[in-house]
Design a protein around this motif. Structure first.
Motif, PDB file in Angstrom:
ATOM      1  N   ARG A 158       0.841  -1.195   0.000  1.00  0.00           N
ATOM      2  CA  ARG A 158       0.000   0.000   0.000  1.00  0.00           C
ATOM      3  C   ARG A 158       0.870   1.237   0.000  1.00  0.00           C
ATOM      4  NH1 ARG A 158      -3.862   1.561   4.749  1.00  0.00           N
ATOM      5  NH2 ARG A 158      -4.716   3.377   3.750  1.00  0.00           N
ATOM      6  N   ASP A 188       1.535   4.289   1.394  1.00  0.00           N
ATOM      7  CA  ASP A 188       1.076   4.891   2.635  1.00  0.00           C
ATOM      8  C   ASP A 188       1.650   6.299   2.849  1.00  0.00           C
ATOM      9  OD1 ASP A 188       3.728   4.382   3.248  1.00  0.00           O
ATOM     10  OD2 ASP A 188       3.282   2.641   4.514  1.00  0.00           O
ATOM     11  N   GLY A 189       1.356   6.854   4.024  1.00  0.00           N
ATOM     12  CA  GLY A 189       1.794   8.202   4.338  1.00  0.00           C
ATOM     13  C   GLY A 189       3.297   8.349   4.422  1.00  0.00           C
ATOM     14  N   GLU A 190       3.974   7.309   4.872  1.00  0.00           N
ATOM     15  CA  GLU A 190       5.435   7.371   4.958  1.00  0.00           C
ATOM     16  C   GLU A 190       6.068   7.483   3.573  1.00  0.00           C
ATOM     17  OE1 GLU A 190       9.168   4.688   6.684  1.00  0.00           O
ATOM     18  OE2 GLU A 190       7.084   4.153   7.184  1.00  0.00           O
ATOM     19  N   LEU A 231       4.561   8.704   0.965  1.00  0.00           N
ATOM     20  CA  LEU A 231       4.184  10.018   0.438  1.00  0.00           C
ATOM     21  C   LEU A 231       5.112  11.102   0.988  1.00  0.00           C
ATOM     22  CD1 LEU A 231       2.112  11.552  -1.294  1.00  0.00           C
ATOM     23  CD2 LEU A 231       0.737  11.849   0.782  1.00  0.00           C
ATOM     24  N   TRP A 232       5.455  11.016   2.268  1.00  0.00           N
ATOM     25  CA  TRP A 232       6.357  11.990   2.868  1.00  0.00           C
ATOM     26  C   TRP A 232       7.752  11.893   2.267  1.00  0.00           C
ATOM     27  CZ3 TRP A 232       6.485  16.382   5.174  1.00  0.00           C
ATOM     28  CH2 TRP A 232       7.621  16.797   5.868  1.00  0.00           C
ATOM     29  N   SER A 233       8.213  10.674   2.041  1.00  0.00           N
ATOM     30  CA  SER A 233       9.513  10.466   1.398  1.00  0.00           C
ATOM     31  C   SER A 233       9.523  11.067  -0.001  1.00  0.00           C
ATOM     32  CB  SER A 233       9.832   8.977   1.347  1.00  0.00           C
ATOM     33  OG  SER A 233      11.015   8.740   0.605  1.00  0.00           O
ATOM     34  N   TRP A 234       8.436  10.867  -0.730  1.00  0.00           N
ATOM     35  CA  TRP A 234       8.321  11.448  -2.078  1.00  0.00           C
ATOM     36  C   TRP A 234       8.354  12.976  -2.001  1.00  0.00           C
ATOM     37  CZ3 TRP A 234       3.988  14.475  -3.497  1.00  0.00           C
ATOM     38  CH2 TRP A 234       3.993  14.916  -4.817  1.00  0.00           C
TER      39      TRP A 234
END
Length: 417
Positions: A189, A191-193, A195-198
């Motif tokens: 999935r 996930d938010g982690e 997305l933050w890395s991106w």
């Protein structure tokens, strides 16, 4: 292709001849050079049945590298010819198109790709990302003129600067699509982690580092070129254009930033150094001719690819045409009007800037680059190539016919609001 190499050279030679004779033979006609060259390639691809099939998926790496070179040369040419100085007041229309119009286009096309064509989430985001930026190559006919020649009105300047910057700014969303597709293909999935890395790496770091590399390379090369020693022995403009392009691009990619942003910014930073010097005109002429030759090659091959697709009976549903026209006639113009509202621009200028969002070779590069990572299903890849090809084809003809008329109705005055 190799068994038809000599005939292919003949086809390319005719395409280059079109470029040479176009200003004379087709001066009074409403058609543009890209329209002519794509049509020529389409006819060749349709009737030359012994030609090996130019499968864009199987030949993705060739398409990626060829279109990459064309876009790079176009970006350095766009940066060199801008006369307008760097100021918030003058660049506001460009910044608004980048921060408002482009995200609107990405979101709208991603939604259409997901619901109209049944694309996976990653492929839908990729469709929006590759079609959102305007093309610096095919948009050259509506850009500003050579350096220090005057006539740099608001629509031409805005379209030139937008095309120069949004190719690099679309990259974060291309990477987002790749990472979503990678996660889904691995059964994970997004996930938010992730997305933050991106956001921290692919958005903040890569954009910021690309800007810094461009400024440093552009200023450093200008110091060398305009030094007292080089003025006594002038440096060949061909060497400078290629060096400026490859040093900025190579260094930016080495530090894991966006090379397209670095190349345009380097060219613009170089241009602002000794900006009245006639050497910039020589650089522009070399870059423009190089871009024209490479563009001719890509457009003819693109036309041949389309012709072969029609000849082989690839199915084009009504959805492809509807979505293409919706994007070009509604999404981009509406997004442009939203971004330019409140700036005090004449209505004709807003309309010209918003309507002339040309799609082209940059889209081919981004699409092949993303698909070459291998995370997208073959069915999605085929749909993406079909939709993007039709959008580009329609854009070439629609904008080729409308651009001269749209630019004529705008007041010919420099950016001032």
């Amino acid at each position: 292709m190799i068994e038809n190499y000599n005939v292919f050279l003949l086809v390319c030679g005719i395409a280059f001849l079109f470029g040479a004779l176009f200003p004379i033979v087709f001066k009074r006609t409403p058609i543009s050079l890209p329209m002519l060259q794509v049509s020529f390639g389409l006819l060749i691809g349709y009737w030359w049945t012994t030609l090996s099939f130019l499968d864009p998926i199987d030949n993705g790496l060739i398409i990626e590298k060829l279109t990459e070179i064309v876009v790079l040369v176009s970006l350095v040419g766009a940066g060199i010819k801008i006369d307008t100085e760097l100021s918030w007041r003058l660049w506001r229309p460009t910044i608004r198109l980048l921060l408002i119009t482009m995200p609107i286009g990405i979101f709208a096309m991603a939604a259409l790709g997901y619901y109209a064509f049944g694309l996976s989430l990653g492929a839908a985001i990729l469709l929006g990302a590759v079609l959102a930026p305007t093309d610096p190559v095919l948009a050259s006919s509506i850009q500003v003129g050579p350096p220090n020649t005057g006539g740099e009105d608001t629509p031409r300047f805005t379209l030139t600067s937008e095309a120069g910057l949004n190719d690099g700014l679309a990259f974060p969303f291309v990477y987002l699509a790749i990472k979503v597709a990678e996660a889904l293909s691995a059964g994970q999935r997004f996930d938010g982690e992730m997305l933050w890395s991106w956001f921290t790496h692919d958005v903040l770091w890569k954009i910021g580092a690309g800007l810094m590399v461009g400024i440093v390379v552009g200023k450093a090369m200008a110091k060398l070129v305009f030094s007292k020693y080089s003025q006594e022995t002038p440096i060949s403009q061909g060497y400078v254009v290629i060096a400026l392009t490859l040093v900025a691009y190579g260094l930016a990619e080495y530090v894991e930033s966006y090379g397209f942003i670095a190349v345009f910014v380097a060219a613009f930073a170089f241009r602002r150094s000794e900006h009245q010097h006639n050497y910039h005109q020589k650089l522009h002429d070399f870059a423009e001719q190089s871009e024209g030759l490479l563009m001719s090659l890509v457009l003819v091959v693109f036309g041949m690819l389309l012709g072969q697709g029609l000849q082989s009976g690839i199915e084009l549903t009504w959805r492809v045409y509807i979505v293409s026209f919706v994007f070009l006639l509604l999404i981009r113009p509406i997004g442009g009007f939203i971004a330019l509202s409140g700036l005090g621009l004449p209505h004709s200028e807003k309309y010209a800037i918003s309507a002339l969002g040309i799609r082209g070779i940059g889209t081919l590069y981004y699409l092949s680059y993303a698909l070459n990572h291998g995370y997208f299903a073959d069915d999605d890849a085929l749909k993406l190539w079909v939709v993007c090809s039709i959008v580009i084809l329609i854009s070439i003809f629609m904008h080729g016919l409308s651009a001269p008329k749209l630019l004529k109705i705008t007041p010919n005055k420099p950016p001032s609001t």
